[in-house]
Design a protein around this motif. Structure first.
Motif, PDB file in Angstrom:
ATOM      1  N   VAL A   1       0.766  -1.299   0.074  1.00  0.00           N
ATOM      2  CA  VAL A   1       0.019   0.090  -0.011  1.00  0.00           C
ATOM      3  C   VAL A   1       0.870   1.369   0.027  1.00  0.00           C
ATOM      4  O   VAL A   1       0.374   2.430   0.079  1.00  0.00           O
ATOM      5  CB  VAL A   1      -1.010  -0.001   1.162  1.00  0.00           C
ATOM      6  CG1 VAL A   1      -2.063  -0.978   1.204  1.00  0.00           C
ATOM      7  CG2 VAL A   1      -0.106  -0.031   2.435  1.00  0.00           C
ATOM      8  N   ARG A   2       2.217   1.053  -0.175  1.00  0.00           N
ATOM      9  CA  ARG A   2       3.093   2.343  -0.135  1.00  0.00           C
ATOM     10  C   ARG A   2       2.518   3.143  -1.268  1.00  0.00           C
ATOM     11  O   ARG A   2       3.072   2.668  -2.453  1.00  0.00           O
ATOM     12  CB  ARG A   2       4.739   1.690  -0.146  1.00  0.00           C
ATOM     13  CG  ARG A   2       5.441   2.912  -0.017  1.00  0.00           C
ATOM     14  CD  ARG A   2       6.828   2.328   0.312  1.00  0.00           C
ATOM     15  NE  ARG A   2       7.040   1.763   1.314  1.00  0.00           N
ATOM     16  CZ  ARG A   2       7.916   0.799   1.420  1.00  0.00           C
ATOM     17  NH1 ARG A   2       8.463   0.387   0.528  1.00  0.00           N
ATOM     18  NH2 ARG A   2       8.047   0.158   2.828  1.00  0.00           N
ATOM     19  N   PRO A   3       2.509   4.298  -1.030  1.00  0.00           N
ATOM     20  CA  PRO A   3       2.080   5.179  -2.166  1.00  0.00           C
ATOM     21  C   PRO A   3       3.238   5.744  -2.856  1.00  0.00           C
ATOM     22  O   PRO A   3       4.384   5.949  -2.170  1.00  0.00           O
ATOM     23  CB  PRO A   3       1.416   6.393  -1.496  1.00  0.00           C
ATOM     24  CG  PRO A   3       1.593   6.510  -0.181  1.00  0.00           C
ATOM     25  CD  PRO A   3       2.054   4.964   0.185  1.00  0.00           C
TER      26      PRO A   3
ATOM     27  N   HIS B   1      -3.076  12.323  -3.221  1.00  0.00           N
ATOM     28  CA  HIS B   1      -2.591  10.988  -3.787  1.00  0.00           C
ATOM     29  C   HIS B   1      -2.968  10.007  -2.225  1.00  0.00           C
ATOM     30  O   HIS B   1      -3.707   9.197  -2.525  1.00  0.00           O
ATOM     31  CB  HIS B   1      -1.061  10.836  -3.622  1.00  0.00           C
ATOM     32  CG  HIS B   1      -0.738   9.631  -4.051  1.00  0.00           C
ATOM     33  ND1 HIS B   1      -0.705   9.469  -5.475  1.00  0.00           N
ATOM     34  CD2 HIS B   1      -0.271   8.515  -3.724  1.00  0.00           C
ATOM     35  CE1 HIS B   1      -0.322   8.135  -5.527  1.00  0.00           C
ATOM     36  NE2 HIS B   1       0.208   7.476  -4.659  1.00  0.00           N
ATOM     37  N   LEU B   2      -2.747  10.533  -1.162  1.00  0.00           N
ATOM     38  CA  LEU B   2      -3.184   9.806   0.042  1.00  0.00           C
ATOM     39  C   LEU B   2      -4.615   9.480   0.220  1.00  0.00           C
ATOM     40  O   LEU B   2      -5.032   8.618   0.524  1.00  0.00           O
ATOM     41  CB  LEU B   2      -2.355  10.622   1.289  1.00  0.00           C
ATOM     42  CG  LEU B   2      -0.968  10.547   1.411  1.00  0.00           C
ATOM     43  CD1 LEU B   2      -0.484  11.445   2.561  1.00  0.00           C
ATOM     44  CD2 LEU B   2      -0.496   8.981   1.763  1.00  0.00           C
TER      45      LEU B   2
ATOM     46  N   GLU C   1      -5.453   6.946  -1.797  1.00  0.00           N
ATOM     47  CA  GLU C   1      -4.965   5.516  -1.163  1.00  0.00           C
ATOM     48  C   GLU C   1      -6.072   5.322  -0.157  1.00  0.00           C
ATOM     49  O   GLU C   1      -6.415   4.202   0.025  1.00  0.00           O
ATOM     50  CB  GLU C   1      -3.952   5.868  -0.611  1.00  0.00           C
ATOM     51  CG  GLU C   1      -2.568   5.750  -1.686  1.00  0.00           C
ATOM     52  CD  GLU C   1      -2.589   4.515  -2.510  1.00  0.00           C
ATOM     53  OE1 GLU C   1      -2.964   3.232  -1.917  1.00  0.00           O
ATOM     54  OE2 GLU C   1      -2.141   4.449  -3.506  1.00  0.00           O
TER      55      GLU C   1
ATOM     56  N   SER D   1      -9.162   3.991  -1.388  1.00  0.00           N
ATOM     57  CA  SER D   1      -9.089   2.749  -2.008  1.00  0.00           C
ATOM     58  C   SER D   1      -8.898   1.719  -1.022  1.00  0.00           C
ATOM     59  O   SER D   1      -9.734   0.464  -1.143  1.00  0.00           O
ATOM     60  CB  SER D   1      -7.874   2.617  -3.090  1.00  0.00           C
ATOM     61  OG  SER D   1      -7.381   1.145  -3.229  1.00  0.00           O
TER      62      SER D   1
END
Lengths: 159, 220
Positions: B36-38, B54-55, B58, B61
């Motif tokens: 799960v590392r963006p 972006h976070l 995530e 998601s």
């Protein structure tokens, strides 16, 4: 570089796995069923007091002047036929023991039998019942010599 | 002179701003798994806004994944509480395994077939007149010792290694006396096999084959 703790841990894991493999039970189907003659019963109920049970089997009482007959259950693994059995016992000098191994079906109908006889000091006789179904009962009738002249040790059902 | 001082002030300001951007220490982040590392975009003028966006994506998601996992677990709980009936595949082993009743019927059938082979072998067995006469007399003497079986004896025939004894009578009486009869044959005719035939009048006929020698198991 591999640390000493790492080596010990890896060796321990290997030893555990090896031990687990070695400790696995062997194939469980090669089992004989040994039944002591102490399970036998008088064939004629009136002779119950003439039968003497000892630690290694069954015999007639010391003061019983003539032979007596006992009937013995034979537990067995229900396997495909033919099935073999050992009957074991001992005789005093000049005495003999005879008997018959029977198979009966689940309706109580006689199927097959095999006789045996021995005057040996100790006997170990292999008998075969063919065929004997997986649903059949097996028993041994034993004619014991008089005056504690022989001990019937029992029957072994082989597999 | 005044303009020079202004340029100097602006230059110092730009230098300070550049230093802040270049030497700023990264913020401590909670460890995240590789799955799960963006992939964080490089810091630039709009870096923080892009990281935040972006976070957020995530998190959205991960929320979706969590909902899917919960739904799957709920389905399993419902299935465990209300299992669907198992439809057996006729071709599977469990469906092919006989019931105890079927197994017993099969065992009885196998015995009848075995006795048919024994009967056929007896018919084909040659006759040794000497052996036959001797064993015939032996069996008659044993039967005479048992009044019940002597009365039930309805046939006696010996060939060269096998004798056939027919006993017809009350099933209880015949079955009670038969074991002692075969026992009395001792080592002379040590092996016996029998077939039961039920008669219409309630009586039973036991066809007993007694044999002299030990033979290979498949032959007897």
């Amino acid at each position: 570089m591999v640390s000493r703790v790492g080596l010990t841990g890896k060796f321990g894991t290997f030893a555990l796995m090896a031990g687990a493999v070695l400790a696995l039970p062997e194939q469980a189907d090669a089992v004989n069923l040994n039944t002591s003659g102490t399970v036998c019963n008088p064939y004629n109920v009136g002779e119950a007091n003439d039968i003497d049970y000892v630690v290694n089997g069954v015999r007639t009482g010391v003061n019983v002047a003539s032979g007596r007959t006992v009937i013995c259950a034979v537990p067995r693994p229900p396997q495909s036929t033919p099935q073999q059995f050992f009957v074991d016992g001992a005789n005093s000098v000049g005495r003999s023991t005879s008997g018959t191994l029977y198979a009966y079906d689940f309706n109580g109908t006689f199927q097959s039998s095999q006789n045996f006889s021995s005057s040996a000091a100790t006997y170990d006789i292999l008998l075969t019942l063919n065929p004997v179904g997986s649903w059949s009962y097996v028993s041994t009738l034993v004619s014991l010599p008089a005056s504690a002249g022989g001990v019937f040790f029992g029957t072994i059902a082989l597999q | 002179m005044k303009a020079r001082a202004g340029y100097a002030f602006v230059g110092l300001g730009l230098l300070a701003a550049t230093s802040i951007v270049v030497f700023r220490r990264p913020e401590a982040k909670a460890p995240v798994s590789a799955a799960v590392r963006p992939e964080l975009p490089a810091s630039d003028g709009h870096g923080q806004d892009r990281q935040l966006a972006h976070l957020r994506a995530e998190v959205t998601s991960l929320k979706g994944q969590l909902v899917a996992i919960r739904t799957g677990l709920d389905d399993r709980v419902v299935q465990a509480k209300h299992p669907e009936p198992i439809v057996e595949d006729p071709s599977s082993d469990s469906a092919a395994a006989p019931t105890p009743e079927e197994s017993r019927a099969q065992s009885a059938l196998e015995w009848r077939e075995h006795m048919e082979r024994v009967a056929a072998a007896f018919v084909e067995e040659p006759v040794d007149r000497s052996w036959s006469k001797e064993k015939h007399e032996f069996l008659e003497s044993r039967l005479r010792n048992d009044p019940v079986l002597n009365a039930a004896a309805s046939g006696l025939e010996c060939r060269s290694s096998t004798c056939r004894v027919e006993l017809t009578g009350d099933p209880i009486d015949v079955n009670k006396q038969l074991p002692m009869f075969v026992h009395s044959l001792g080592e002379t005719l040590p092996r016996a096999e029998a077939e039961r035939i039920d008669q219409p009048d309630g009586q039973v006929t036991m066809v007993v084959y007694v044999k002299e020698h030990q033979t290979e198991p498949d032959e007897f």
